[in-house]
Design an enzyme around this catalytic site. Structure first.
Site, PDB file in Angstrom:
ATOM      1  CG  ASP A  52      35.819 -26.886  43.419  1.00  0.00           C
ATOM      2  OD1 ASP A  52      34.612 -26.745  43.137  1.00  0.00           O
ATOM      3  OD2 ASP A  52      36.351 -27.999  43.563  1.00  0.00           O
ATOM      4  CG  ASN A 101      30.705 -24.820  35.679  1.00  0.00           C
ATOM      5  OD1 ASN A 101      31.437 -23.847  35.817  1.00  0.00           O
ATOM      6  ND2 ASN A 101      30.847 -25.903  36.437  1.00  0.00           N
TER       7      ASN A 101
END
Length: 307
Positions: A52, A101
């Site tokens: 991340d 996503n």
């Protein structure tokens, strides 16, 4: 700008410069200390990483596009493979692209899949790092959700590395842990129905859903029937959540959250995670992570399925 604001800005700049200078001294010293200790540590047998912070890194570094941050994150991913190989971690899972996503802009989604396709094709090429280190590449997730050219690149990377045995790298693409559990339950029922006879009712079929059976049908074991559960989850980028990554297999894992954005995550951060894992393993009661019951016979290996 007021005099007070000017003073505050200058002071912040001085603090930032001091932190940078201190970091240049502290990082090498800290890394040296951890390297000396690592030989005596307990090592995880299966580490999972949530990569991340690529977008935030691109913003902070004033890069032209998010893509540049993701590309730097990809290079750091190769570095992670090297670190796991160097420090004796035989199984690595990474969260590359989640189903969530797909909510991002189409421009970024296209860039992410293009980077993924290029990376997987590179991994299929002889001489790539994964071949030099003997890494087997396996993809977990819903392949039906990815573009055809990316799916083809997945197959090429898996086929080209299938005979490697030094290390296994699982890459989560179009992955969601909740969806994985739902799909595993459905496969348990389908398996029970296909082998049932008229004497078996709904209750008998439902009883086929056991911990052992569910485990066999998780994405990881579609590729590697004997892969151990995750014992360490590391998330870069500062967030302190799993984001639905390997919820079943990480049920007893130690969790380590690092504020460093993924493109800046290096050997020091890696060894800090291993150090924390080692401390917890030494100070807590060992959890039996085996999935199979001694009372029940071992079930046959899970069949391959298009995940």
């Amino acid at each position: 700008m007021s005099l007070y604001a000017m003073c505050c800005k200058r002071f912040d700049g001085m603090l930032c410069g001091a932190r940078v200078a201190l970091d240049k001294v502290a990082r090498p010293a800290g890394l040296s200390v951890l390297r000396k200790r690592v030989s005596s540590w307990v090592r995880p047998v299966h580490a999972a990483f949530i990569l991340d912070g690529n977008r935030r890194y691109a913003m902070n570094a004033k890069l032209t596009t998010y893509r540049m941050g993701h590309e730097m994150g990809t290079q750091r991913f190769y570095g992670l493979i090297e670190l796991c190989h160097q420090y004796g971690i035989p199984n690595l899972s990474v969260y590359s692209f989640s189903i969530e996503n797909f909510k991002r802009s189409q421009t970024e989604i296209t860039a992410l899949f293009d980077i993924l396709r290029t990376t997987l094709n590179d991994m299929a090429t002889p001489g790539n790092l994964v071949h030099r280190l003997g890494c087997r590449i396996r993809i977990i997730g819903d392949r039906a959700m990815v573009p055809a050219e990316v799916s083809a690149a997945m197959q090429r990377a898996e086929h080209a590395t299938q005979h490697h045995a030094a290390m296994t790298v699982f890459i989560g693409v179009a992955y969601d842990g909740r969806e994985e559990i739902v799909q595993a339950a459905r496969r348990c029922v389908a398996e029970a129905v296909s082998s049932s006879n008229d004497a078996r009712g709904a209750a008998s079929v439902a009883s086929a859903i056991t911990i052992e059976a569910m485990t066999r049908h998780m994405y990881l074991r579609a590729h590697e029937a004997s892969v151990p559960p995750v014992d360490l989850v590391v998330r870069a980028g500062g967030a302190k959540r799993l984001s639905s990554f390997l919820m079943w297999d990480a049920s007893h894992a130690e969790l380590h959250f690092d504020p460093v954005l993924w493109p800046e995550f290096g050997e020091l951060e890696f060894l800090r995670a291993l150090s924390e894992f080692n401390k917890r393993q030494a100070s807590s009661q060992t959890v039996d992570l085996r999935y199979s019951s001694k009372e029940e016979p071992q079930l046959a290996e899970a069949k391959q399925f298009a995940a």
